[in-house]
Design an enzyme around this catalytic site. Structure first.
Site, PDB file in Angstrom:
ATOM      1  N   ARG A  64       1.292  -8.730  11.920  1.00  0.00           N
ATOM      2  CA  ARG A  64       2.222  -8.746  13.049  1.00  0.00           C
ATOM      3  C   ARG A  64       1.720  -9.668  14.155  1.00  0.00           C
ATOM      4  O   ARG A  64       2.509 -10.259  14.884  1.00  0.00           O
ATOM      5  CB  ARG A  64       2.437  -7.312  13.556  1.00  0.00           C
ATOM      6  CG  ARG A  64       1.197  -6.640  14.073  1.00  0.00           C
ATOM      7  CD  ARG A  64       1.317  -5.128  14.123  1.00  0.00           C
ATOM      8  NE  ARG A  64       1.133  -4.508  12.804  1.00  0.00           N
ATOM      9  CZ  ARG A  64       1.188  -3.192  12.579  1.00  0.00           C
ATOM     10  NH1 ARG A  64       1.437  -2.357  13.579  1.00  0.00           N
ATOM     11  NH2 ARG A  64       1.001  -2.721  11.371  1.00  0.00           N
ATOM     12  N   LYS A 118     -11.476  -3.167   5.456  1.00  0.00           N
ATOM     13  CA  LYS A 118     -10.854  -2.303   4.450  1.00  0.00           C
ATOM     14  C   LYS A 118     -11.919  -1.799   3.488  1.00  0.00           C
ATOM     15  O   LYS A 118     -12.865  -2.517   3.180  1.00  0.00           O
ATOM     16  CB  LYS A 118      -9.833  -3.103   3.630  1.00  0.00           C
ATOM     17  CG  LYS A 118      -8.545  -3.447   4.348  1.00  0.00           C
ATOM     18  CD  LYS A 118      -7.612  -4.205   3.417  1.00  0.00           C
ATOM     19  CE  LYS A 118      -6.362  -4.687   4.113  1.00  0.00           C
ATOM     20  NZ  LYS A 118      -5.456  -3.630   4.549  1.00  0.00           N
ATOM     21  N   LYS A 129       4.759 -14.254   6.428  1.00  0.00           N
ATOM     22  CA  LYS A 129       3.353 -13.933   6.711  1.00  0.00           C
ATOM     23  C   LYS A 129       2.498 -14.629   5.656  1.00  0.00           C
ATOM     24  O   LYS A 129       2.716 -14.459   4.460  1.00  0.00           O
ATOM     25  CB  LYS A 129       3.149 -12.416   6.660  1.00  0.00           C
ATOM     26  CG  LYS A 129       1.669 -11.969   6.683  1.00  0.00           C
ATOM     27  CD  LYS A 129       1.524 -10.437   6.716  1.00  0.00           C
ATOM     28  CE  LYS A 129       0.069  -9.997   6.549  1.00  0.00           C
ATOM     29  NZ  LYS A 129      -0.116  -8.523   6.557  1.00  0.00           N
TER      30      LYS A 129
HETATM   31  N1  BES Z   1      -1.712  -6.477   4.432  1.00  0.00           N
HETATM   32  C1  BES Z   1      -1.759  -5.146   4.887  1.00  0.00           C
HETATM   33  C2  BES Z   1      -0.629  -4.273   4.360  1.00  0.00           C
HETATM   34  C3  BES Z   1      -0.624  -4.017   2.884  1.00  0.00           C
HETATM   35  C4  BES Z   1      -1.259  -2.915   2.350  1.00  0.00           C
HETATM   36  C5  BES Z   1       0.075  -4.855   2.041  1.00  0.00           C
HETATM   37  C6  BES Z   1      -1.244  -2.677   0.992  1.00  0.00           C
HETATM   38  C7  BES Z   1       0.119  -4.620   0.668  1.00  0.00           C
HETATM   39  C8  BES Z   1      -0.552  -3.526   0.157  1.00  0.00           C
HETATM   40  C9  BES Z   1      -1.693  -5.124   6.404  1.00  0.00           C
HETATM   41  O1  BES Z   1      -2.266  -6.205   7.050  1.00  0.00           O
HETATM   42  C10 BES Z   1      -2.457  -3.917   6.857  1.00  0.00           C
HETATM   43  O2  BES Z   1      -3.628  -3.871   6.646  1.00  0.00           O
HETATM   44  N2  BES Z   1      -1.749  -2.972   7.483  1.00  0.00           N
HETATM   45  C11 BES Z   1      -2.355  -1.780   7.957  1.00  0.00           C
HETATM   46  C12 BES Z   1      -1.812  -1.515   9.347  1.00  0.00           C
HETATM   47  C13 BES Z   1      -2.537  -0.450  10.094  1.00  0.00           C
HETATM   48  C14 BES Z   1      -3.960  -0.873  10.382  1.00  0.00           C
HETATM   49  C15 BES Z   1      -1.813  -0.171  11.375  1.00  0.00           C
HETATM   50  C16 BES Z   1      -1.999  -0.665   7.003  1.00  0.00           C
HETATM   51  O3  BES Z   1      -0.898  -0.670   6.448  1.00  0.00           O
HETATM   52  O4  BES Z   1      -2.835   0.194   6.775  1.00  0.00           O
HETATM   53 ZN    ZN Z   2      -2.343  -7.943   6.038  1.00  0.00          ZN
HETATM   54 MN    MN Z   3      -4.336  -5.982   7.371  1.00  0.00          MN
END
Ligand code: BES
Ligand code: ZN
Ligand code: MN
Length: 490
Positions: free
Chosen positions: A346, A272, A260
């Site tokens: 994803r 975020k 990724k």
């Molecule tokens: N890049 C983030 C995941 C992440 C979070 C990596 C903290 C490292 C530290 C990913 O793209 C993300 O935002 N995932 C979401 C998914 C959700 C919206 C279903 C998450 O984990 O909150």
């Molecule tokens: Zn991400």
């Molecule tokens: Mn994300």
């Protein structure tokens, strides 16, 4: 940094520091006893005064040897319980020691009473090289405090040729890991998808690898619509990166390593909050591992074809940004309902995984900073492993255990699969909060066909917000050593 093998007695080797490993509760004998005796019991006295018992992670400095031995100081370093001792212990000792001494000394001699089996020099020197990593590029007084120039191993049991080989291998592993760390640490305004592609082509050039890079037009033409959708809110164009290592002899086996490469994840329109957005330069951690691994593989030349694949873009909020409720026509023909634009990893991986399937690979391993849920479940130091093939998952888990990178398998619980069913498309890109690391993996599973596949969620260990005992602050390069081990057996 120079590594030297010496057969002279540690009492006589001139260095700023003499490093002596000691097991928990160990009676003084051999080298430690002779050093302690020569120093008139000073090591023992200080240990008792400071309650130093030899725990792993603890060390004790004797600041002066008053000219009684050739080294100016002595560092006693705990090896922990003898029964738990492995080469991972030695790597940790290397890391700890170098962090303790790099700012105060230019040379150190390691007594190798406990380190003369094959691989021991490798483990210690790997630790030393990894532990001396610093990222100072953006400090105007860029001068590092690191003074270390020379590491001497005192041993008459190690052969010179073996020593040289192990040091060379340690350098390769450390350089590859540190490349991944550097890439993660670069600010996102510098490390854009185009920049990542430039670095990839340099890695390919240096290592004699084949390199294909798809730009915006090519990505659009090929129907890599995951990348198209996620990158649509950004001014920075996406890149799809494909490096190939072709072994000299015809090979039976092909493996794809997929990363990724979100160079910044703002969350997109599902923005975020500030505290979670900070550190999201790390969201290309998986792609950094792919480049670190390809750099090493080009030198190690294993008997297996390796495709390194990276889907890279930014996840931003521009006027053309993809939206919740959108439906994406994925590269393999499946349709994806967008529930949350922050579940973007994803979506871009769907392109890279389907592309890997087209390459007719035998195994796929992907690495991604994919879910916060994985960190909630396993903490910051352990990666989650999931997949569709237990044998492959076991191979990855064994490789990670042997190099000392912590992984743990999460279950692909069939009952959970309903979470990503969509009422308007084939699947949706996010389920509920529950089991988020697993439903993310289940989403990916839709794009690997029948190919044995393992997914490593490195959201936790890819990046440290604080320096920890065994990791630098910032990018860690977690995964590089596991994948090198899995690909090369070394
Ligand atoms: N890049 C983030 C995941 C992440 C979070 C990596 C903290 C490292 C530290 C990913 O793209 C993300 O935002 N995932 C979401 C998914 C959700 C919206 C279903 C998450 O984990 O909150
Ligand atoms: Zn991400
Ligand atoms: Mn994300």
């Amino acid at each position: 940094m120079e590594f030297i093998l010496s057969t002279e007695s540690v009492l006589k080797i001139k260095a700023d520091i003499l490093v002596l490993g000691i097991f928990k509760g160990q009676k003084y004998s051999g080298v430690i006893k002779s050093v302690n005796d020569t120093l008139k019991g000073a090591l023992k006295d200080l240990s008792e005064e400071e309650d130093f018992e030899g725990d792993l992670g603890k060390s004790l400095m004797l600041s002066s040897t008053l000219g009684k031995i050739a080294s100016k100081r002595v560092l006693l370093v705990g090896l922990g319980e003898k029964a738990e001792f492995t080469q991972n212990t030695l790597r940790k000792v290397g890391i700890l020691v170098i962090k303790k001494i790099k700012n105060i000394s230019s040379s150190a001699v390691f007594s190798s009473e406990v380190s003369s089996s094959p691989g021991d020099v490798l483990a210690v020197s790997e630790g030393v090289l990894l532990g001396s990593y610093e990222f100072n590029k953006y400090k105007t007084n860029n001068t590092s405090e690191n003074k270390i120039e020379k590491i001497i191993f005192s041993s008459n049991k190690i052969k010179a040729a073996t020593f040289t080989q192990e040091i060379e291998f340690a350098r390769l592993i450390a350089d590859s890991t540190n490349l991944a760390r550097d890439l993660v640490n670069e600010p996102p305004m510098y490390l854009t998808p185009s920049k990542l592609a430039e670095v990839a082509s340099q890695v390919a050039k240096d290592g004699g690898l084949k390199c294909e890079i798809f730009d915006y037009a090519e990505i659009e033409k090929r129907g890599m619509n995951g990348l198209m959708a996620v990158s649509s809110g950004s001014e920075e164009p996406p890149r799809f990166i494909h490096l190939t290592y072709e072994p000299a002899k015809k090979t039976r086996k092909t493996i794809a390593v997929v990363g990724k490469g979100i160079t910044f994840d703002s969350g997109g329109l599902c923005l975020k909050p500030p505290d979670s957005m900070r550190t999201m330069k790390m969201d290309m951690g998986g792609s950094a591992v792919v480049l670190g691994v390809m750099k090493a593989i080009a030198v190690l030349k294993p008997q297996v074809r390796v495709h390194g694949l990276i889907a890279s873009c930014e996840n931003m909020t521009g006027g053309k940004a993809y939206k919740p409720d959108d439906v994406i026509n994925a590269y393999n023909g499946k349709t994806i309902e967008v529930i949350n634009t922050d579940a973007e990893g994803r979506v871009v991986l769907s392109d890279a995984l389907s592309y890997a399937v087209e390459l007719k690979v035998d195994e796929i391993v992907d690495l991604a900073t994919l879910t916060g849920a994985c960190m909630v479940g396993l903490g910051s130091y352990t990666a989650g492993v999931m997949g569709n093939d237990q044998k492959l998952i076991d191979k990855i888990r064994n490789a990670s255990d042997s190099v000392g990178e912590k992984t743990w398998q999460l279950p692909m619980d069939d009952e959970l699969r309903a979470e990503i069913k969509s009422s308007v498309a084939d699947i949706k890109n996010a389920g509920s909060k529950m089991g988020g690391a697993i439903t993310a993996a289940m989403f990916l599973e839709n794009f690997v066909g029948d190919v044995p596949w393992a997914h490593i969620d490195i959201a936790g260990p890819a990046f440290m917000e604080k320096e920890s005992l065994w990791n630098p602050i910032g990018g860690t390069g977690f995964g590089v050593r596991t994948i090198i081990k899995y690909l090369s057996g070394k």
